[in-house]
Motif scaffolding. Structure first.
Motif, mmCIF file in Angstrom:
data_model
loop_
_atom_site.group_PDB
_atom_site.id
_atom_site.type_symbol
_atom_site.label_atom_id
_atom_site.label_comp_id
_atom_site.label_asym_id
_atom_site.label_seq_id
_atom_site.Cartn_x
_atom_site.Cartn_y
_atom_site.Cartn_z
ATOM 1 N N SER B 17 95.912 74.477 -0.562
ATOM 2 C CA SER B 17 95.143 73.588 -1.534
ATOM 3 C C SER B 17 93.924 73.075 -1.101
ATOM 4 C CB SER B 17 95.828 72.523 -1.436
ATOM 5 O OG SER B 17 97.445 72.908 -2.855
ATOM 6 N N ARG B 18 94.655 73.830 0.804
ATOM 7 C CA ARG B 18 93.098 72.995 2.352
ATOM 8 C C ARG B 18 92.077 73.379 1.585
ATOM 9 N NH1 ARG B 18 97.563 72.730 6.965
ATOM 10 N NH2 ARG B 18 97.574 70.690 6.822
ATOM 11 N N ALA B 22 87.757 73.562 1.141
ATOM 12 C CA ALA B 22 87.073 73.869 0.862
ATOM 13 C C ALA B 22 86.391 74.572 0.856
ATOM 14 C CB ALA B 22 87.902 74.575 2.910
ATOM 15 N N SER B 68 95.897 77.944 7.790
ATOM 16 C CA SER B 68 94.991 77.557 6.675
ATOM 17 C C SER B 68 93.929 76.502 7.359
ATOM 18 C CB SER B 68 96.000 75.976 5.757
ATOM 19 O OG SER B 68 96.932 75.692 6.602
ATOM 20 N N VAL B 69 94.243 75.975 8.858
ATOM 21 C CA VAL B 69 93.681 74.973 9.607
ATOM 22 C C VAL B 69 92.755 76.414 10.010
ATOM 23 C CG1 VAL B 69 94.823 73.225 9.767
ATOM 24 C CG2 VAL B 69 95.159 74.724 11.720
ATOM 25 N N VAL B 72 90.274 77.028 7.860
ATOM 26 C CA VAL B 72 88.829 76.142 7.130
ATOM 27 C C VAL B 72 88.309 75.911 7.785
ATOM 28 C CG1 VAL B 72 89.408 73.675 6.859
ATOM 29 C CG2 VAL B 72 91.069 74.843 5.683
ATOM 30 N N ALA B 103 94.582 66.938 12.960
ATOM 31 C CA ALA B 103 95.425 68.415 12.026
ATOM 32 C C ALA B 103 96.241 69.054 12.334
ATOM 33 C CB ALA B 103 94.028 68.885 11.904
ATOM 34 N N ASP B 107 100.261 69.188 10.838
ATOM 35 C CA ASP B 107 101.023 70.135 10.298
ATOM 36 C C ASP B 107 102.442 70.545 11.552
ATOM 37 O OD1 ASP B 107 99.886 70.670 8.706
ATOM 38 O OD2 ASP B 107 98.897 72.812 10.019
ATOM 39 N N TYR B 157 86.479 67.233 8.207
ATOM 40 C CA TYR B 157 87.518 68.649 8.324
ATOM 41 C C TYR B 157 89.352 67.618 8.360
ATOM 42 C CZ TYR B 157 90.728 71.546 11.022
ATOM 43 O OH TYR B 157 91.272 72.442 11.450
ATOM 44 N N VAL B 160 90.296 67.313 4.304
ATOM 45 C CA VAL B 160 90.365 68.683 3.561
ATOM 46 C C VAL B 160 91.885 68.677 4.158
ATOM 47 C CG1 VAL B 160 89.724 71.415 3.995
ATOM 48 C CG2 VAL B 160 88.339 69.647 3.327
ATOM 49 N N VAL B 161 91.834 69.170 5.650
ATOM 50 C CA VAL B 161 93.662 68.725 6.153
ATOM 51 C C VAL B 161 94.979 68.739 5.737
ATOM 52 C CG1 VAL B 161 94.670 69.573 8.202
ATOM 53 C CG2 VAL B 161 92.496 70.512 8.081
ATOM 54 N N GLY B 164 95.159 68.299 1.669
ATOM 55 C CA GLY B 164 96.277 69.540 1.146
ATOM 56 C C GLY B 164 97.159 68.883 0.777
#
Lengths: 226, 226
Positions: B17-18, B22, B68-69, B72, B103, B107, B157, B160-161, B164
């Motif tokens: 989703s992230r 993005a 994912s990170v 992005v 971020a 996680d 950023y 967005v992270v 998700g």
């Protein structure tokens, strides 16, 4: 007024070692403050990293930066061109993404395999760690290929990130009964190449001291004897 | 020739989703390829992410970017200024380091707490997950403060992270018996603000579908019934 850099660290830490290497590569003088994590954590560490309460923490003009890969990137961004050196991260976005991917791999996989080897509580755990470590080393050796450094002809981000482990590999060999010379000779040559750099040799402790540290801590924690 | 973007993803994934958010924020059109991880993994996924064998993988002109990170950040670096938007990462190195730190916190901590809530195998694990989730949410809310977004007045950023997870929070509330409105009203307002953006609403599935997905998978895996 010149910048003030303070590093909260613990001498055996591979994560702290990364930061020391990066600071040395950029020619930054810093005040080193030892945190003996086996005994206690200082009020300064708890204040500067209240979330994780872990070293390394780099304090730049009073402001803390935490998590080693994050700190190395910060140093690289703030000190671009310092010491006449190239930036650690490549300028090409795809190459940057690759370097970050493998740095993350080192933290998620190699570090965990290393923990299993050095702090194993059963022979099964030791065997598992050994298998995983060899897998990680071979994959990383493949990434290194015929290059002098992961960054190519010059030292880069991934060299610094993996470099933090340079004084630990001997412990993995000792406790895991692994021969890096046999399993991954190119990576072994890379370690020797890195250790010739002053940034590495002055930042890292002698490998046998790491082995002694592990033995002593295993005894103290009364973990299953080797 | 225009760029080719392919995303290997699995619809409920907060990590996928992230990346979708993005890409939408940058106005990038991409081909979406669904990987049904509950059933099997496609040969393309195994080829493009041989190390972790996980989605999301973004394939840009044939070259894969994983994690994912990392993806992005790659999108942000490649598409700087796309769609008339500001870069996601702040330009100030200290602010960048802070954004990366949080971020990573999401996680390492929030995601793990969420796993404990949705896939718990005992009431103890559920309680533990719930406690950890509330701790994470409160810390993140503190970071958000009175700002519209973590990035300030504009989406950044960290938005967005964490973004998700927007369609997963309802599942955490449902299974964890948590009220985000009570525990972290500012964060709840942030979710609503984000969900009004097309980049979020078209990238995320409805929250109740996530709850259904968890229920079905729990039944299938025959995990301890609620």
């Amino acid at each position: 007024m010149s910048d003030e850099w303070i590093l909260l660290d613990f001498w055996p830490s591979m994560f702290g070692s990364r930061v020391r290497i990066a600071l040395a590569e950029k020619g930054i003088e810093f005040e080193y403050r030892e945190e003996n994590l086996v005994i206690t954590k200082s009020p300064l560490l708890l204040e500067m990293n209240p979330v994780h309460k872990l070293i390394p923490v780099l304090i730049h003009n009073g402001k803390p930066i935490c998590e080693s890969v994050n700190i190395v990137q910060y140093i690289d961004e703030v000190c671009r061109g310092n010491n006449g050196n190239s930036p650690l991260l490549p300028s090409d976005p795809y190459q940057r993404a690759q370097a970050r991917f493998w740095a993350d791999f080192i933290d998620k996989k190699l570090q965990v395999a290393g923990m299993k080897i050095t702090w194993h509580k059963s022979k099964e755990e030791l065997e598992e760690g050994k298998k995983e470590m060899i897998y990680c080393l071979k994959l990383l050796e493949e990434q290194l290929g015929e290059k002098a450094y992961f960054g190519g002809e010059i030292l880069g981000y991934l060299d610094v990130v993996l470099g933090g482990f340079c004084s630990w590999f001997y412990a993995y060999e000792t406790f895991g009964n692994i021969s890096m010379e046999i399993e991954c000779p190119k990576l072994m040559a890379w370690i020797k190449r890195c250790m010739k750099r002053e940034s590495f040799s002055k930042s890292l402790k002698e490998p046998h001291k790491i082995v002694d540290f592990v033995v002593q801590l295993r005894n103290k924690m009364d973990i299953y004897k080797m």
